[in-house]
Motif scaffolding. Structure first.
Motif, PDB file in Angstrom:
ATOM      1  N   ILE A   1     -21.257  29.360  53.310  1.00 18.22           N
ATOM      2  CA  ILE A   1     -19.985  29.157  52.747  1.00 18.22           C
ATOM      3  C   ILE A   1     -18.886  30.019  53.373  1.00 18.22           C
ATOM      4  O   ILE A   1     -17.778  30.037  53.245  1.00 18.22           O
TER       5      ILE A   1
ATOM      6  N   LEU B   1     -24.233  20.651  45.367  1.00 21.90           N
ATOM      7  CA  LEU B   1     -23.870  21.806  45.858  1.00 21.90           C
ATOM      8  C   LEU B   1     -24.229  21.660  47.389  1.00 21.90           C
ATOM      9  O   LEU B   1     -25.100  20.970  48.066  1.00 21.90           O
ATOM     10  N   LEU B   2     -23.317  22.255  48.241  1.00 14.58           N
ATOM     11  CA  LEU B   2     -23.576  22.413  49.611  1.00 14.58           C
ATOM     12  C   LEU B   2     -24.925  23.039  50.117  1.00 14.58           C
ATOM     13  O   LEU B   2     -25.454  23.788  49.421  1.00 14.58           O
TER      14      LEU B   2
ATOM     15  N   VAL C   1     -26.073  32.303  50.050  1.00 16.38           N
ATOM     16  CA  VAL C   1     -24.976  31.264  50.311  1.00 16.38           C
ATOM     17  C   VAL C   1     -24.186  31.858  51.629  1.00 16.38           C
ATOM     18  O   VAL C   1     -22.826  31.364  51.465  1.00 16.38           O
TER      19      VAL C   1
ATOM     20  N   VAL D   1     -13.921  31.973  52.060  1.00 11.95           N
ATOM     21  CA  VAL D   1     -14.857  32.878  51.515  1.00 11.95           C
ATOM     22  C   VAL D   1     -14.917  34.058  52.623  1.00 11.95           C
ATOM     23  O   VAL D   1     -15.289  33.821  53.799  1.00 11.95           O
TER      24      VAL D   1
ATOM     25  N   GLY E   1     -17.112  33.571  42.787  1.00 11.66           N
ATOM     26  CA  GLY E   1     -17.610  32.581  42.262  1.00 11.66           C
ATOM     27  C   GLY E   1     -19.313  32.819  42.527  1.00 11.66           C
ATOM     28  O   GLY E   1     -19.940  33.380  43.407  1.00 11.66           O
TER      29      GLY E   1
ATOM     30  N   ALA F   1     -20.381  34.562  45.883  1.00 18.00           N
ATOM     31  CA  ALA F   1     -19.476  34.839  46.947  1.00 18.00           C
ATOM     32  C   ALA F   1     -17.911  35.115  46.551  1.00 18.00           C
ATOM     33  O   ALA F   1     -17.819  34.914  45.366  1.00 18.00           O
TER      34      ALA F   1
ATOM     35  N   SER G   1     -22.775  30.060  42.183  1.00 21.37           N
ATOM     36  CA  SER G   1     -23.490  28.795  42.099  1.00 21.37           C
ATOM     37  C   SER G   1     -24.700  28.849  41.491  1.00 21.37           C
ATOM     38  O   SER G   1     -25.772  29.890  41.397  1.00 21.37           O
TER      39      SER G   1
ATOM     40  N   ALA H   1     -13.993  34.648  47.570  1.00 22.05           N
ATOM     41  CA  ALA H   1     -12.888  34.031  48.336  1.00 22.05           C
ATOM     42  C   ALA H   1     -11.782  34.577  48.207  1.00 22.05           C
ATOM     43  O   ALA H   1     -11.328  34.828  47.098  1.00 22.05           O
TER      44      ALA H   1
ATOM     45  N   VAL I   1     -20.532  25.390  39.497  1.00 24.04           N
ATOM     46  CA  VAL I   1     -19.966  26.702  40.026  1.00 24.04           C
ATOM     47  C   VAL I   1     -19.349  27.214  38.856  1.00 24.04           C
ATOM     48  O   VAL I   1     -18.558  26.693  38.285  1.00 24.04           O
TER      49      VAL I   1
ATOM     50  N   ILE J   1     -10.962  26.964  40.653  1.00 25.40           N
ATOM     51  CA  ILE J   1      -9.893  28.115  41.202  1.00 25.40           C
ATOM     52  C   ILE J   1      -8.598  28.049  40.406  1.00 25.40           C
ATOM     53  O   ILE J   1      -8.373  29.097  39.738  1.00 25.40           O
TER      54      ILE J   1
ATOM     55  N   TYR K   1     -10.984  34.960  44.472  1.00 23.99           N
ATOM     56  CA  TYR K   1     -11.992  34.411  43.442  1.00 23.99           C
ATOM     57  C   TYR K   1     -13.453  34.752  43.655  1.00 23.99           C
ATOM     58  O   TYR K   1     -13.826  34.554  44.772  1.00 23.99           O
TER      59      TYR K   1
ATOM     60  N   ASP L   1     -14.574  22.767  43.375  1.00 18.91           N
ATOM     61  CA  ASP L   1     -14.370  24.188  43.656  1.00 18.91           C
ATOM     62  C   ASP L   1     -12.885  24.356  43.438  1.00 18.91           C
ATOM     63  O   ASP L   1     -12.573  25.442  42.738  1.00 18.91           O
TER      64      ASP L   1
ATOM     65  N   THR M   1     -16.763  30.259  38.141  1.00 17.86           N
ATOM     66  CA  THR M   1     -15.514  31.222  38.892  1.00 17.86           C
ATOM     67  C   THR M   1     -14.788  32.276  38.083  1.00 17.86           C
ATOM     68  O   THR M   1     -14.263  31.888  36.946  1.00 17.86           O
TER      69      THR M   1
ATOM     70  N   MET N   1     -12.727  27.202  49.983  1.00 17.42           N
ATOM     71  CA  MET N   1     -13.054  26.610  48.799  1.00 17.42           C
ATOM     72  C   MET N   1     -12.168  25.664  48.028  1.00 17.42           C
ATOM     73  O   MET N   1     -12.356  24.943  47.300  1.00 17.42           O
TER      74      MET N   1
ATOM     75  N   PHE O   1     -22.098  18.762  40.107  1.00 20.42           N
ATOM     76  CA  PHE O   1     -22.026  18.105  41.529  1.00 20.42           C
ATOM     77  C   PHE O   1     -22.916  18.727  42.419  1.00 20.42           C
ATOM     78  O   PHE O   1     -23.613  19.662  42.066  1.00 20.42           O
TER      79      PHE O   1
HETATM   80  N1  WA2 Z   1     -20.856  28.230  46.335  1.00 22.96           N
HETATM   81  C1  WA2 Z   1     -22.288  28.023  46.529  1.00 22.96           C
HETATM   82  N2  WA2 Z   1     -22.426  26.635  46.809  1.00 22.96           N
HETATM   83  C2  WA2 Z   1     -21.388  25.484  46.876  1.00 22.96           C
HETATM   84  C3  WA2 Z   1     -20.271  26.022  46.029  1.00 22.96           C
HETATM   85  C4  WA2 Z   1     -20.176  27.396  45.904  1.00 22.96           C
HETATM   86  N3  WA2 Z   1     -18.799  27.922  45.578  1.00 22.96           N
HETATM   87  N4  WA2 Z   1     -19.447  24.984  46.184  1.00 22.96           N
HETATM   88  C5  WA2 Z   1     -20.333  23.838  46.697  1.00 22.96           C
HETATM   89  N5  WA2 Z   1     -21.307  24.220  46.884  1.00 22.96           N
HETATM   90  C6  WA2 Z   1     -16.502  31.333  46.073  1.00 22.96           C
HETATM   91  O1  WA2 Z   1     -14.960  29.852  43.052  1.00 22.96           O
HETATM   92  C7  WA2 Z   1     -15.007  30.833  44.356  1.00 22.96           C
HETATM   93  C8  WA2 Z   1     -18.391  29.070  45.194  1.00 22.96           C
HETATM   94  C9  WA2 Z   1     -16.889  29.253  45.058  1.00 22.96           C
HETATM   95  C10 WA2 Z   1     -16.387  30.665  44.983  1.00 22.96           C
END
Ligand code: WA2
Length: 282
Positions: free
Chosen positions: A140, A172-173, A137, A130, A209, A77, A211, A79, A181, A155, A207, A151, A183, A145, A170
């Motif tokens: 998000i 993840l969502l 994903v 994002v 990123g 993704a 996962s 951001a 993650v 960053i 950024y 996160d 980055t 973030m 950790f």
């Molecule tokens: N991406 C997917 N699942 C996540 C997450 C993440 N971060 N954080 C927690 N669960 C767009 O560093 C920038 C991705 C973060 C980037």
């Protein structure tokens, strides 16, 4: 047992463990290189062109079609860095509010992690919502973030160093699986390799990123190998050597012989190890 057999057995364990560690490290390395290339793609075709040649649809299509290049990443993704002074204009333009990440006390059903239901982010100096995501994903999109501890740390470290950086493990969502993650910062200029931290921070546009869903993607990788049933594999984040964090494998105790293979995921700030043991005593 015969000393010869014991030493052969130890050698087998070492070879199996080193082979698995090397495979995981190599797949991580190629995935990381491709995420780096995506950051350059965004810099070239989003920030480097007016109007931008990338929108959510293009990003989703390109990242889906190149997913095979990132075998250890569950999704990527982008951001954008948004200072508070530009928040209102940014939200008007995108027709959504910048949302706060919520990790606890979310809906009881993980599948219901829907950005539309999240609260707008409270006022901050700056945000990292994002704006583009791989379909995997999409939950998000619009989330700031910088409102998640891991996160946010990633960053800040990515943009100050210009290197690919990793979080500690950790949850993840959405998947709620343990993961890390990765980055890369995207800059508005071709910075010299010796650019200062301040120059880097000032030149930051956003950024990129990715996962790494550790349990499902490591399982998939190890499954490709024969004789998986013979050994128990664990992966640890050993950055804090007195408090290693288990990222993969069963919680194990026991006295059976163990071999430790080093893992280098390309971020000198973090340390990782693979620990292997035979399932059965000889
Ligand atoms: N991406 C997917 N699942 C996540 C997450 C993440 N971060 N954080 C927690 N669960 C767009 O560093 C920038 C991705 C973060 C980037």
């Amino acid at each position: 047992m015969n000393a010869n057999i014991i030493s052969r057995r130890r050698e087998t364990l070492e070879n199996m463990c080193d082979e698995r560690a090397r495979m995981l490290q190599d797949q991580f390395n190629v995935s990381m290189n491709h995420v780096n290339a995506l950051a350059i793609l965004v810099s070239t075709f989003h920030h480097g062109k007016s109007p931008s040649a990338i929108d959510q649809k293009t990003f989703a299509e390109y990242t889906a079609r190149t997913a095979f290049e990132r075998p250890l990443m569950s999704g990527v993704a982008y951001a954008l860095r948004v200072p508070h002074s530009q928040r209102e204009q940014f939200e008007k333009q995108h027709k959504w509010r910048i949302k706060k990440m919520e990790t606890e006390d979310q809906s009881p059903v993980q599948d219901e992690y829907i950005p539309e239901k999240l609260d707008p982010s409270p006022v901050q100096d700056e945000y990292a919502p994002v704006i583009f995501s791989q379909e995997t994903v999409s939950h998000i999109v619009s989330v700031d973030m910088m409102s998640g501890k891991e996160d946010r740390e990633n960053i800040l470290r990515a943009r100050a160093t210009g290197k690919g950086v990793l979080t500690s493990p950790f949850n993840l969502l959405k998947s709620n699986h343990i993961g890390v993650v990765l980055t890369f910062a995207v800059y508005n200029a071709d910075l010299p390799p010796d650019a200062t931290q301040e120059m880097r921070i000032n030149a930051t546009e956003g950024y990129l990123g990715a996962s790494f869903d550790v349990p499902s993607l490591v399982e998939k990788l190890l499954h490709q190998l024969a004789s998986k049933q013979r050994i128990i594999v664990n992966v640890y984040d050993t950055t804090n050597s007195s408090a290693p964090i288990r990222m993969y494998g069963p919680s194990t105790s026991g006295t059976s012989q163990m071999h430790v293979s080093n893992l280098d995921f390309g971020d000198p700030f973090r340390r990782h190890e693979m620990h292997c043991r035979f399932k059965q005593e000889p």
